[in-house]
Scaffold this active site. Structure first.
Site, PDB file in Angstrom:
ATOM      1  N   THR A  30       0.797  -1.084  -0.075  1.00  0.00           N
ATOM      2  CA  THR A  30      -0.037   0.099   0.022  1.00  0.00           C
ATOM      3  C   THR A  30       0.861   1.148   0.053  1.00  0.00           C
ATOM      4  O   THR A  30       0.389   2.176  -0.622  1.00  0.00           O
ATOM      5  CB  THR A  30      -0.808   0.155   1.377  1.00  0.00           C
ATOM      6  OG1 THR A  30      -1.562  -1.336   1.511  1.00  0.00           O
ATOM      7  CG2 THR A  30      -2.013   0.980   1.109  1.00  0.00           C
ATOM      8  N   ASP A 220      -4.894  -2.711  -7.596  1.00  0.00           N
ATOM      9  CA  ASP A 220      -4.342  -3.147  -6.369  1.00  0.00           C
ATOM     10  C   ASP A 220      -5.005  -4.672  -6.342  1.00  0.00           C
ATOM     11  O   ASP A 220      -5.920  -5.125  -7.110  1.00  0.00           O
ATOM     12  CB  ASP A 220      -4.871  -2.598  -5.027  1.00  0.00           C
ATOM     13  CG  ASP A 220      -4.250  -3.241  -3.797  1.00  0.00           C
ATOM     14  OD1 ASP A 220      -3.327  -3.669  -3.781  1.00  0.00           O
ATOM     15  OD2 ASP A 220      -4.932  -2.718  -2.761  1.00  0.00           O
ATOM     16  N   GLU A 221      -4.273  -5.602  -5.705  1.00  0.00           N
ATOM     17  CA  GLU A 221      -4.725  -6.945  -5.571  1.00  0.00           C
ATOM     18  C   GLU A 221      -4.938  -7.777  -7.086  1.00  0.00           C
ATOM     19  O   GLU A 221      -6.094  -8.226  -7.219  1.00  0.00           O
ATOM     20  CB  GLU A 221      -5.974  -7.198  -4.783  1.00  0.00           C
ATOM     21  CG  GLU A 221      -5.877  -6.640  -3.403  1.00  0.00           C
ATOM     22  CD  GLU A 221      -5.319  -7.256  -2.459  1.00  0.00           C
ATOM     23  OE1 GLU A 221      -4.549  -8.315  -2.588  1.00  0.00           O
ATOM     24  OE2 GLU A 221      -5.307  -7.045  -1.266  1.00  0.00           O
ATOM     25  N   GLN A 251      -1.311 -15.007  -2.431  1.00  0.00           N
ATOM     26  CA  GLN A 251      -2.530 -14.401  -1.682  1.00  0.00           C
ATOM     27  C   GLN A 251      -3.686 -14.474  -2.676  1.00  0.00           C
ATOM     28  O   GLN A 251      -4.733 -13.784  -2.311  1.00  0.00           O
ATOM     29  CB  GLN A 251      -2.500 -12.974  -1.056  1.00  0.00           C
ATOM     30  CG  GLN A 251      -1.441 -13.012   0.051  1.00  0.00           C
ATOM     31  CD  GLN A 251      -1.133 -11.773   0.766  1.00  0.00           C
ATOM     32  OE1 GLN A 251      -2.081 -11.331   1.351  1.00  0.00           O
ATOM     33  NE2 GLN A 251       0.044 -10.945   0.431  1.00  0.00           N
ATOM     34  N   ARG A 612      -1.305 -12.183   8.771  1.00  0.00           N
ATOM     35  CA  ARG A 612      -1.817 -10.846   9.241  1.00  0.00           C
ATOM     36  C   ARG A 612      -1.214 -10.593  10.539  1.00  0.00           C
ATOM     37  O   ARG A 612      -1.583  -9.572  11.132  1.00  0.00           O
ATOM     38  CB  ARG A 612      -3.386 -11.220   9.521  1.00  0.00           C
ATOM     39  CG  ARG A 612      -4.150 -11.311   8.234  1.00  0.00           C
ATOM     40  CD  ARG A 612      -4.026 -10.493   7.181  1.00  0.00           C
ATOM     41  NE  ARG A 612      -3.041 -11.011   6.124  1.00  0.00           N
ATOM     42  CZ  ARG A 612      -2.364 -10.406   5.091  1.00  0.00           C
ATOM     43  NH1 ARG A 612      -2.662  -9.052   5.144  1.00  0.00           N
ATOM     44  NH2 ARG A 612      -1.614 -10.837   4.261  1.00  0.00           N
TER      45      ARG A 612
END
Length: 780
Positions: A30, A220-221, A251, A612
């Site tokens: 990010t 993003d992603e 991911q 996480r």
DNA sequence: TACTAAGCTCTTTTT
DNA sequence: GAGCTTAGTA
């Protein structure tokens, strides 16, 4: 970490041409995106020429805030949002080209499913064979692969596979579904992308407009994009070729939604001149956690090569808790949080509990509540999915777009106004026969002889909606919503319901109205090159249609423990993390054991979960668990055994009635409170073949429960006398053949007001729900 | 037609 | 555990 590392800096500064950033977990992804956008703006790019796409509202909100922090209020003019919200906005601007009203409704999954159900009924198809959720899945994946109803119908391969699945008419369901949505002026989630593609394909001038408007495109992603999104991106970036995608193949956890991991694996083929950067240094987690994650993911075959490492301290070992039941698991986790809070004076926000399925939250919630730890559950049934909220919103939707069929069917007879099933079926037949939207038929009921008996009621309904619509034109969103709620009779129905649930529903409506009021008062983000958003009811509906529960923050008390699914946790991080339910058939899910690809996706999910954690990670499993009404036994997850054992510390369970403590040996587990029974109950008490459940009717001579008045202390004996559950009263003592004594209690959080017989264990904690009885609660 | 009680069935993840 | 269906009553 204030400066960028070398690789991050390169990724930030290479703003022209195609760029792919492979960003390992916790590698400052990010940060790179934020600085990259800031860098573009520094170099003089107008913010409204930058398009930045994310998958969740949360991610886009966070990024916007971070850029605003660096660049000031100008950041508000970025075209930034989720794929769905950005393209919904574009479609509203260009709607008429595709024959849609610009106020088109967005159908959520529930709307889509109920529309499919009506279509199935009309076509006389068995909804056991044509399961609405399966149908919707097929339609969704067709749309995500840009297969139109016509193409679907003509594709012999697809037709063949439907036929062999005993669903030969699926093509027709798709075709009717699409036509009905169009007639209703409605798009479902997939349509937002499908129709964007249609728009960009059919109208080269529109395509050119947006191609030139967006000088830079960032995603993003990227590993989570599906084919439909991929094609949109290819089209939009075709001229300037300034596309930057950021992602991590490790991911990728959304293939069930059509995400295609090949998009990220093929980027270099699509853009041969593109540059690739790899961010491999993890700034988030301890050595232990990074290594553990690595030892898990290395079991997957499908992946891009990368080596995630960290400079951080080694940190504590990963704890593994073994519980006997889901309730004990909850207790252990809650106690763990409590102790850690005491030791380090941590805040609740430093803790999160992640699970595979939403249904797992209940046991955890109960344990947290018991020791007064505030928590917040994300996902699950959101505020906007509650029945009463959906009802009010359906009225509003009809006011904005009267053709909205899903809304009409929902409210035409709620509150009851004498328009029953028979009339509704006739309405649908009429609408189909004359190819009119339902609303047209309702409004002109007089001219249809088959509706004769209900004309009066139908016209009353129509004129009510029309009156709302007229008022809406001259009223603010809030006043209009208030007017609708009152005059539809909804508020009265809820006000008259003095049950506990009724009061809660009434309060929810109040909360919704307050939300609308707030909406009309706050300023919303609009883009520089657009007119400021009008605070109309239509725009309010638009603003909530793509919201999820995670986007709603509660002002009450924000220091809360986070509870969410692993899917929902992507992009977040927590000091202290608990990942629960590490059991075979739950995580990995039973449904994912069919192929290597599916199992690898589950493993990536576990990888996401583990990464996480910043400081401390605790994993837990229960040897038996209450699932779909019965207790089942299971084994620890294979994933637990994949973690490098030197990084793990087994913790002794609080109470363990069994000697077997070994890994994988606990299959038979089970405690005195259920599941994995140590002895089979005597057969005469058990419904034959029931497997121990309490569903269905008890055999006449084999009753399951006896109700004993509170005043008379009951004798404890193995036999049972049956009684009707309707006679259950709050506080009654009840004896159960297998579970012993229990009290009748109102179950919290149940919407239907049913009571249950509950057993209490030696700690006075609720343990097993034995039987439900539907009784209304009235306040004294 | 409206409403209630109880039976039946299925069970992942979400924009 | 919960949504949906069915049967029965008002």
């Amino acid at each position: 970490m204030n400066l960028l590392n070398e690789e991050q800096r390169l990724a930030v500064e290479q703003i022209d041409g195609p760029v792919m950033v492979i960003a390992g977990a916790g590698s400052g992804k990010t940060r790179v995106l934020t600085y990259r956008i800031a860098h573009m703006m520094h170099k003089g790019t107008d913010p409204f020429r930058i398009l930045a796409l994310t998958f969740t509202n949360k991610a886009s909100k966070e990024m916007r805030e971070r850029i605003e922090h660096v660049m000031g209020p100008e950041a508000r003019n970025l075209w930034m949002g989720t794929f769905h919200s950005v393209f919904a906005k574009m479609l509203r601007i260009e709607a008429d080209l595709l024959g849609y009203p610009s106020s088109f409704t967005i159908y959520d999954t529930d709307d889509s499913k109920s529309l499919i159900k009506t279509i199935l009924k009309e076509m006389n198809l068995d909804d056991k064979v044509y399961k609405p959720s399966t149908i919707l899945g097929r339609i969704s994946s067709a749309k995500n692969n840009l297969i139109s109803p016509v193409e679907y119908a003509e594709d012999s391969e697809i037709r063949g596979s439907d036929e062999s699945a005993q669903r030969p008419f699926l093509w027709e369901v798709y075709s009717r579904y699409a036509a009905r949505c169009f007639k209703a002026g409605a798009m479902d989630f997939d349509d937002l992308l499908f129709n964007t593609n249609k728009l960009l394909k059919l109208y080269p001038d529109i395509l050119a407009k947006y191609q030139h408007k967006f000088k830079y495109v960032l995603v993003d992603e990227y590993q989570d994009t599906n084919y439909s999104q991929y094609v949109i991106l290819r089209r939009l970036a075709a001229v300037n070729r300034n596309i930057c995608v950021v992602g991590d193949d490790a991911q990728s956890i959304y293939s069930f939604r059509g995400a295609n991991i090949q998009n990220i694996l093929n980027f270099q083929k699509d853009y041969p001149e593109g540059k690739v950067f790899k961010l491999e240094q993890n700034y988030r987690s301890t050595q232990t956690i990074v290594k553990a994650a690595g030892s898990i993911i290395k079991n997957n075959k499908d992946q891009l090569s990368k080596e995630v490492w960290t400079d951080n301290v080694q940190g504590d070992k990963i704890k593994v808790l073994r519980a006997v039941s889901d309730n004990e698991e909850g207790r252990m986790v809650a106690n763990g949080i409590f102790e850690e809070k005491m030791r380090n004076h941590s805040h609740n926000t430093d803790f999160a509990i992640l699970y595979r399925t939403n249904s797992q939250s209940r046991a955890l919630e109960e344990s947290l509540r018991r020791i007064n730890i505030l928590y917040r559950v994300y996902g699950g049934t959101s505020f906007y999915q509650r029945k009463e909220i959906r009802d009010v919103i359906a009225y509003m939707r009809m006011v904005v777009n009267p053709n909205d069929e899903a809304a009409l069917q929902r409210i035409i007879n709620y509150p009851a106004r004498g328009i029953g099933d028979t009339t509704i079926n006739r309405l649908i037949t009429c609408a189909d026969k004359y190819d009119k939207p339902l609303w047209e038929v309702v409004k002109n009921a007089v001219i249809y002889p088959e509706l004769k008996s209900a004309v009066g009621n139908l016209l009353n309904f129509a004129s009510m909606i029309e009156a709302f619509a007229i008022n809406n034109r001259s009223m603010s969103a809030y006043d209009s919503a208030m007017y609708i709620t009152k005059n539809s009779g909804l508020l009265k129905v809820l006000y008259d319901d003095k049950s506990i649930e009724g009061i809660a529903r009434y309060e929810n409506i109040e909360e919704l109205l307050n939300g609308i009021k707030e909406y009309t008062e706050e300023d919303t983000i609009t883009f520089l090159d657009e007119a400021p958003e009008e605070k109309s009811l239509a725009n309010f509906l638009q603003s909530i249609s793509l919201l999820t529960d995670a986007d709603k923050d509660d002002p009450e008390n924000n220091d809360r423990v986070t509870l969410m699914t692993i899917h929902a946790s992507k992009g977040l991080e927590f000091e202290n993390l608990f990942v629960v339910g590490l059991e075979e058939n739950l995580f990995p899910s039973q449904l994912s054991l069919g192929s290597r690809a599916e199992l690898e996706e589950e493993r990536r999910l576990f990888y996401v979960a583990v990464t996480r954690a910043k400081k401390r990670l605790t994993l837990s499993y229960a040897t038996s668990r209450f699932r779909f009404g019965t207790m089942i036994s299971n084994e620890p997850s294979r994933f637990l055994k994949e973690i490098d054992p030197s990084l793990v510390e087994m913790t002794a369970p609080l109470r363990d009635p069994f000697e077997d403590n070994s890994w994988g040996g606990g299959g038979f587990g089970g405690g005195k409170f259920g599941g994995g029974y140590t002895r089979e109950p005597k057969s005469e008490y058990v419904k034959p073949g029931s497997g121990g459940g309490f569903k269905g009717k008890p055999p006449i001579n084999n009753p399951i429960g006896k109700i004993i008045p509170k005043s008379a202390p009951p004798p404890i004996r193995p036999g049972f006398v049956a009684d009707d559950t309707a006679n259950l009263q709050e506080g009654m003592r009840v004896e159960h053949q297998r579970f012993g004594m229990g009290n009748v209690q109102l179950i919290e959080g149940r919407g239907d007001g049913r009571k249950a017989v509950i057993q209490f264990d030696e700690f006075g904690e609720k343990n097993i729900i034995l039987k439900f009885a539907k009784l209304k609660m009235h306040l004294n």
